[in-house]
Each structure stands twice: as C-alpha cells, then as structure tokens.
Design a protein around this motif. Structure first.
Motif, PDB file in Angstrom:
ATOM      1  N   ASP A 115       2.871  -0.392  -0.137  1.00 12.51           N
ATOM      2  CA  ASP A 115       1.832   0.241  -0.954  1.00 12.51           C
ATOM      3  C   ASP A 115       0.530  -0.538  -0.993  1.00 12.51           C
ATOM      4  O   ASP A 115      -0.389  -0.183  -1.726  1.00 12.51           O
ATOM      5  CB  ASP A 115       2.348   0.458  -2.378  1.00 12.51           C
ATOM      6  N   LYS A 116       0.456  -1.622  -0.231  1.00  7.99           N
ATOM      7  CA  LYS A 116      -0.776  -2.403  -0.209  1.00  7.99           C
ATOM      8  C   LYS A 116      -0.886  -3.122   1.125  1.00  7.99           C
ATOM      9  O   LYS A 116       0.075  -3.144   1.916  1.00  7.99           O
ATOM     10  CB  LYS A 116      -0.793  -3.401  -1.354  1.00  7.99           C
ATOM     11  N   LEU A 117      -2.056  -3.673   1.400  1.00 12.93           N
ATOM     12  CA  LEU A 117      -2.247  -4.461   2.609  1.00 12.93           C
ATOM     13  C   LEU A 117      -1.245  -5.593   2.620  1.00 12.93           C
ATOM     14  O   LEU A 117      -1.186  -6.411   1.695  1.00 12.93           O
ATOM     15  CB  LEU A 117      -3.672  -5.004   2.657  1.00 12.93           C
ATOM     16  N   THR A 118      -0.463  -5.626   3.688  1.00 10.27           N
ATOM     17  CA  THR A 118       0.617  -6.603   3.756  1.00 10.27           C
ATOM     18  C   THR A 118       0.599  -7.261   5.118  1.00 10.27           C
ATOM     19  O   THR A 118       0.504  -6.583   6.142  1.00 10.27           O
ATOM     20  CB  THR A 118       1.974  -5.922   3.531  1.00 10.27           C
ATOM     21  N   LEU A 155       4.368   3.688   5.395  1.00 12.16           N
ATOM     22  CA  LEU A 155       3.031   3.152   5.179  1.00 12.16           C
ATOM     23  C   LEU A 155       2.141   4.323   4.794  1.00 12.16           C
ATOM     24  O   LEU A 155       1.938   5.233   5.590  1.00 12.16           O
ATOM     25  CB  LEU A 155       2.481   2.486   6.441  1.00 12.16           C
ATOM     26  N   ASN A 167      -2.220   2.369   3.914  1.00 15.38           N
ATOM     27  CA  ASN A 167      -2.337   0.917   3.920  1.00 15.38           C
ATOM     28  C   ASN A 167      -2.086   0.374   5.315  1.00 15.38           C
ATOM     29  O   ASN A 167      -1.711   1.102   6.230  1.00 15.38           O
ATOM     30  CB  ASN A 167      -1.351   0.296   2.933  1.00 15.38           C
ATOM     31  N   THR A 168      -2.290  -0.942   5.441  1.00 14.71           N
ATOM     32  CA  THR A 168      -2.124  -1.618   6.717  1.00 14.71           C
ATOM     33  C   THR A 168      -0.994  -2.622   6.622  1.00 14.71           C
ATOM     34  O   THR A 168      -0.890  -3.373   5.646  1.00 14.71           O
ATOM     35  CB  THR A 168      -3.419  -2.336   7.132  1.00 14.71           C
ATOM     36  N   ALA A 219      -2.890   5.286   7.461  1.00 14.19           N
ATOM     37  CA  ALA A 219      -2.184   4.009   7.542  1.00 14.19           C
ATOM     38  C   ALA A 219      -2.322   3.414   8.938  1.00 14.19           C
ATOM     39  O   ALA A 219      -2.491   4.129   9.928  1.00 14.19           O
ATOM     40  CB  ALA A 219      -0.714   4.201   7.193  1.00 14.19           C
TER      41      ALA A 219
END
Length: 705
Positions: free
Chosen positions: A84-87, A106, A109-110, A129
């Motif tokens: 749910d977030k840039l990871t 995804l 997000n990335t 994504a």
C-alpha cells in the motif's frame, strides 16, 4: 561485593547501549522517509494464509517485518497481500509455493526489489502501479502462476520462466526488456499486451490468447514457439506496414480465429492445425521456412502471405483467401487446398490431393503439378502471369481467362472447360477435353499445340485464336469453329470440323491443315496460304487435307492461293464460292448447286489452277475465268479448268474476266470445251463443242473473288 560489581557493570553497559541508540535516532530525525526499510527479525515468513498489508509487522511471523528474503508462501486457501505504499527491498522476494496461492497486489504504488522468486499464486498491478525488478522475476513451479496488470501499470525488468513452469499474463501488461522462456515452459498471453522493445527468447512456448500490440516505438523479437489460440498480433500503424515482428515459429491451434493486422511478421516456420488466421490488407506474413497444415479442416489464411520454404498440407483442408500468396505447396492425397479471391504471385503446387479455386488471379509463375483442380469460379492469368498445369485433372464450371499471360498444359484432363484466351496457350504433351468445351480467343491470341489435344464431345473455338498442333475427337466428337482464326503452324484435326460464321486464314507459307473427318463450313471464309515450295515441277505439301467430306454452304468462301487442297470424299458447294489462284484442288467427287460459284485464274505461262475430281463431277452454277496473262501465249489445246472421271450437267453461266491487256483479242471468242475427262478453256476458233454440252457464254466484266 563482586556480584554487586558485576550487576552494576552490566547495567552500565545497557545504559550505554540505550544512549547510543537514542543518539543514532536523534541524528536520523532530519531524514525524510520515502520508503519503508524492512529491519528487525530475520524470520521472513508470512504469518498465516490470511490477507493483510505487506508493511504490517503483525502479518509476519514474530510480529515484525523481515529484513532478509521475505517469503509469502503460507499453505492453505488463497489470500491477498497488499503493498500500500512505496516499498523497497534489498533482498529477493519469495512468492508462493506448493499448496500456497497468494496474490501480491500493488495498487497505485511502487515496489522496488532485486528479484522475485515466483513459485505460485498471482502478481497483480493496478491504478498506475510499478514493479521495478533489477534482477529478474524467476518463475519456477510445477504448476502455473499469473501476472495481471491494467493499462496504467508497468513491470520493469526481465522475466525468466523455468522448465515446467507456466505463466499466465492477463490484462494489459507492457512487455519490456527481456523474457526468457526455457524448454518445456509456457507463457500464456490473455488480454491486450503492448510490445515495447521486447525480446522473448528461449526453447519454450508462447501462447497468444489475447492481443499482442506493437506500438509506434516498438521493436520486438519473439524467438520462441508461438501458439495462436485465438489471439491477434497487431499494430497501431494504419498507413503502411511500418512495424516488424520476428518470430521463431507460429502455430495456429485453436478453433477461434486469429489475426495479423498492420504489421510485417517474419517467422521461421509455421503450422495451422485448426482455426483460422487472417492477415489484414495492411499486413504481411513471411515464412522463411515451411508452413505445415497437418490435420484439421477449416484452416484459413488471408492477406499477404509469402512462404520461402513450402506449405505442407498432409490432410484436411487449408484455405488461402483474399490477399496475395507466394508459396510452394505440397498437398497429400487426403487434403484439399482452397484458393479463394486471391492473387497467386509465384510458386509450385505439388498436388496429390484436390485444389479448389474461386476467383483466383495468377500474376507470376505458378505451376500446378498433378492431382485435381476444381475451378468453381473465374481464374485469371494476367499479362505478367504464367500458369502451367501438368498431369492435372481439371473440372468445375469456372471460366479460365488468359489476359495477356501464358497457360501451359501438359498431360492435362479438362472437363467441360470454358477458356478465354487473350494471350498464349501452349500444350506441351497432351490435353484431354471432356464434355462440351469452349475456347474463346481475343485478337492476337495464340493456341499452340506441340502435343495432342483430344476431345470426347465437342470443342467450340470462338473469337480470334491462332491455332496449331494436333486435335483428336472421339467417334462422337466434333470441333466447332466460330470467329476469326489464324492458322500459325501445322495442325491436325482427327475428327470433324464445323465452322460457322468463321474466318480462317494463315500468316505462314509452310502451314499444313489436315482434317481426318468431315469439314463443314457455313457462312464462313477459309483462306489457304501460299506454299513456298509450290512450282510447276514440284508440289510437295498440301495446305489443306480433308480425309472425309468438305461442305461449303450459306455464302461460304474458300480461297486457295498457291496452295494444295486434297479431299478424299465429296466436296459439296451450296450457295458458296470456291476460288483457286495458282492452286491445286484434288477431290473425290464434286457437287455444285445452282447458286454455287467456281472462280479460277488462267495463266498461260505457268502450270495453272486445276480442280481435279477423281470420280463424278456434278456441274452447275457459275464458272468465272479470270485471265491473268496475255492470251497470245494460251496453248491451242486450251487449259483445263476442271478434270473429272465423269460429269453430269454443265455450268449455267461462264463469265470471262480479263485482268490484263488482251492485245485487242475478243473475249467472246473464248469459252469451254467439255471433253469426257475435262473442261478446257480455249479459243472457240479451235474449239469443238458437243451440241449436247452447249454452253451459255456471257461476256461480262464482273469480277468475283
């Protein structure tokens, strides 16, 4: 005392540790976190087969996020893990496994990751994504995995599919960078996938169920076996074939239709087992090797097809339609090749089966060898076309038109043909025509027979045709000539000829026409050639030989100029003209009716025209004598205008016409003497005319030719 000191020392070290941790955290407070750096427990297992958030430590074994090799392979019912977030990960991500079916989602997000070991489940991207893999997505499973993406999302990085694995790609996944498909591995493309600088290679297999779209900037190489399972290969180019796709092999395996549109496809080898492949007008397919259509019926290729190897059709049927085809074809005995509404550019068809044609245009060198050809609708050989049929049986009610091109026939059986010749037809060895056959020619067309043409019923030769060679008819067969025909070389008709409203002539001085049967000319003109070897002493060849009867009726004109005619049977002239100009005419018997005209030139200086009748000559009608030299040299005994074994009747009128200066001689003093075996043209001053054969003589200046 010592124990107290030890405890105190330990507490001091712990305090120091907390001080250091505090100081470190203090120094990092000014850094903006744009990614979640996973740290903590080294036990990287997803907790249970329960859906959750990737970044939530409670979802992992030990309740903390893993720092090494996060693994999502919990066994049980399918579940979903959401990024749910840039990871950003620093170690590989392990997804799925035996009995584990997770979905890694995804959404907007990335995920940055060195590599993904994909052993089961689903990898799904949506809402823009991005999956950025610096190493590769390694698919290694005995089953199948699924990768899904919408048009706004993208996967960056190579994909490696290991042996025994299957990847199903759904949605609209842009194919970028490199994909390795190892032996015994499969990639299935559903949906519509944009090929952007893609490179798909290996010894595995790519199954196209959806669409593979090459966009404007695409350059794609597919060096794997491609199975079209109802899928389409297309491009956004609409003006021309500006996109190219290279493929290792292509196989059409589904009953669902597939298509190639707006693209130039080059493939090493291809096969069609079932279903259909449509090549759009703006597309082209080039097969560098072979195209095999092995089993099923209903296979269809349409558009522009070029096969540099050959098409192997072992059984079933293959239809090529609505485009242009350049190919060599091998058809087996249990196969059918359908050619419909297309342009045959070049190729040789080794045919052991059946070829069915409908509206086919031949625009290059095309050879059909063996088997059967069913022409159900018009076939055209255009001005640059060359169609050769050898050892082929042809049938069907379609018309074969030669429009400036060439048709070669060699040992061909043709049932009820309708052939329009506006070019050149050459029979090399043999042609058998079954049933009512029609050959129609345009001005300047040639029908040359170097072999034998046999007709079991009838052959109608219409229009304007140059004719040569041998023609044979069965006992009930007949040759019907209508139109204007030029005899261009020796010809033999073994059978009767019936010419109606025909104009038959020759443009060569060495022509021989032989008819082994009756020759009937109705309202026609037959002009025979001047033979180069005809002179006083030596007559070596005949311009026309009829082994039967010759019938001229209804205003027919037969003119023989410096030629020889031989008729073994009877010559019947009914309301028609026979004209001899320095010619020899030998017949079995002669029958002239009251409306007939016999025109002969009298030449005192050469061996003049002679009509010789072996048996009886029935005389009637008009005799016209054209004086073409000075009568001073006329032999006193006269010149025979007809010889006969016997005669009945006389000419009703004898007209004498001078084409030269007769030096004051009175033509009225010249006429016929009827002798027992000849009629002589001579001066009446030395003539003895029997009273019973008194002749009506008219001094007329009219000329008939």
């Amino acid at each position: 005392m010592g124990r107290r000191f030890l405890i105190s020392s330990c507490l001091s070290q712990v305090s120091l540790l907390f001080v250091n941790i505090y100081n470190n955290m203090t120094r990092k407070t000014s850094i903006l976190w744009t990614a979640l750096v996973l740290a903590g427990s080294t036990n990287g297992q997803w907790n249970n087969p329960v859906s959750g958030i990737f970044g939530d430590g409670n979802s992992w074994v030990g309740g903390v996020l893993p720092s090494l090799d996060p693994t999502i392979n919990s066994i049980g019912a399918p579940f979903t893990v959401i990024v749910d977030k840039l990871t950003s990960l620093t170690t590989p991500l392990n997804l799925g496994g035996p009995g584990s079916f997770p979905t890694l989602l995804l959404s907007g997000n990335t995920l940055n990751v060195p590599s993904i070991n994909f052993a089961g489940g689903v990898l799904r991207l949506e809402n823009g994504a991005v999956l950025n893999v610096t190493g590769a997505i390694n698919v290694n499973t005995t089953g199948s995995v699924t990768i899904e993406a919408d048009a706004t999302s993208s996967i960056i990085g190579p994909i490696s599919v290991q042996s025994g694995s299957t990847v199903v790609m759904n949605g609209a996944i842009p194919l970028k960078n490199k994909m390795d498909v190892n032996a015994n591995a499969n990639v299935v493309l559903n949906g519509t996938h944009a090929a952007i600088d893609c490179d798909i290679s290996g010894d595995g297999n790519l199954q196209l169920v959806g669409n593979l779209n090459l966009n404007a900037a695409a350059s794609c190489n597919i060096d794997v076996d491609v199975d079209l399972m109802g899928g389409n290969i297309l491009s956004d180019a609409t003006d021309s074939i500006s996109r190219s796709l290279n493929m290792k092999s292509m196989n059409v395996l589904s009953s669902l239709p597939s298509a190639i549109s707006n693209i130039n496809v080059r493939v090493l080898n291809a096969s069609i087992a079932s279903g259909s492949l449509t090549i759009s007008p703006n597309a082209k397919m080039t097969i560098l090797g072979d195209l095999v259509a092995p089993i099923q019926n209903s296979a269809l290729i349409s558009g522009s097809l070029s096969v540099l190897g050959k098409i192997d059709l072992t059984q079933g049927s293959l239809t090529l339609a609505q485009g242009s085809v350049s190919a060599n074809v091998n058809t087996k005995s249990a196969s059918t090749l359908n050619l419909q509404e297309l342009d045959l550019v070049t190729g040789t068809i080794q045919n052991l089966g059946t070829i069915v044609t409908k509206m086919v245009n031949v625009s290059g060198n095309v050879n059909i060898l063996g088997g059967s050809l069913q022409n159900l609708q018009d076939m055209i050989v255009n001005r640059v076309g060359n169609l050769n049929l050898k050892s082929t049986s042809v049938s069907g009610n379609g018309k074969l038109s030669i429009l400036g091109g060439t048709l070669g026939l060699n040992q061909v059986i043709y049932a009820q043909p309708v052939i329009y010749n506006g070019g050149y037809i050459l029979v090399n060895q043999g042609l058998s025509l079954l049933g009512k056959s029609v050959l129609e020619g345009a001005d300047g067309s040639v029908f040359q027979n170097l072999g034998e043409i046999s007709v079991d019923s009838s052959l109608d030769i219409l229009g304007t045709v140059g004719i040569s060679g041998n023609f044979s008819a069965s006992s009930s067969g007949i040759f019907n000539l209508k139109g204007i025909h030029n005899l261009i070389a020796p010809a033999l008709f073994n059978g009767p000829i019936a010419a109606t409203n025909a104009n038959i002539s020759t443009s060569t001085s060495t022509f021989n026409l032989r008819v082994n049967g009756d020759m009937t000319l109705t309202s026609s003109i037959l002009n025979l050639p001047m033979l180069s070897n005809l002179n006083k002493a030596n007559i070596l060849q005949a311009a026309l030989t009829v082994d039967g009867n010759l019938i001229l009726n209804q205003l027919t004109s037969l003119t023989a100029v410096k030629s020889v005619v031989s008729v073994t049977g009877s010559v019947n002239i009914q309301n028609s003209l026979l004209q001899l100009v320095n010619a020899k005419f030998n017949v079995g018997s002669l029958n002239l009716d009251d409306l007939s005209r016999y025109v002969i030139d009298v030449d005192a200086n050469v061996d003049a025209d002679v009509l010789t009748v072996a048996s009886n000559a029935k005389l009637a009608g008009v005799l016209q004598v054209n004086v073409v030299t000075d009568l001073v040299g006329l032999p006193l005994a006269g010149i025979p205008v007809i010889n006969y074994g016997s005669k009945t009747g006389t000419f009703a009128n004898v007209n004498v016409n001078a084409n030269v200066n007769v030096n004051g001689l009175n033509l009225a003093n010249y006429g016929l003497d009827y002798l027992p075996t000849s009629a002589l043209f001579k001066s009446k001053a030395v003539s003895v005319v029997p009273q019973s054969d008194a002749v009506k003589e008219e001094d007329s200046g009219a000329s008939t030719s």
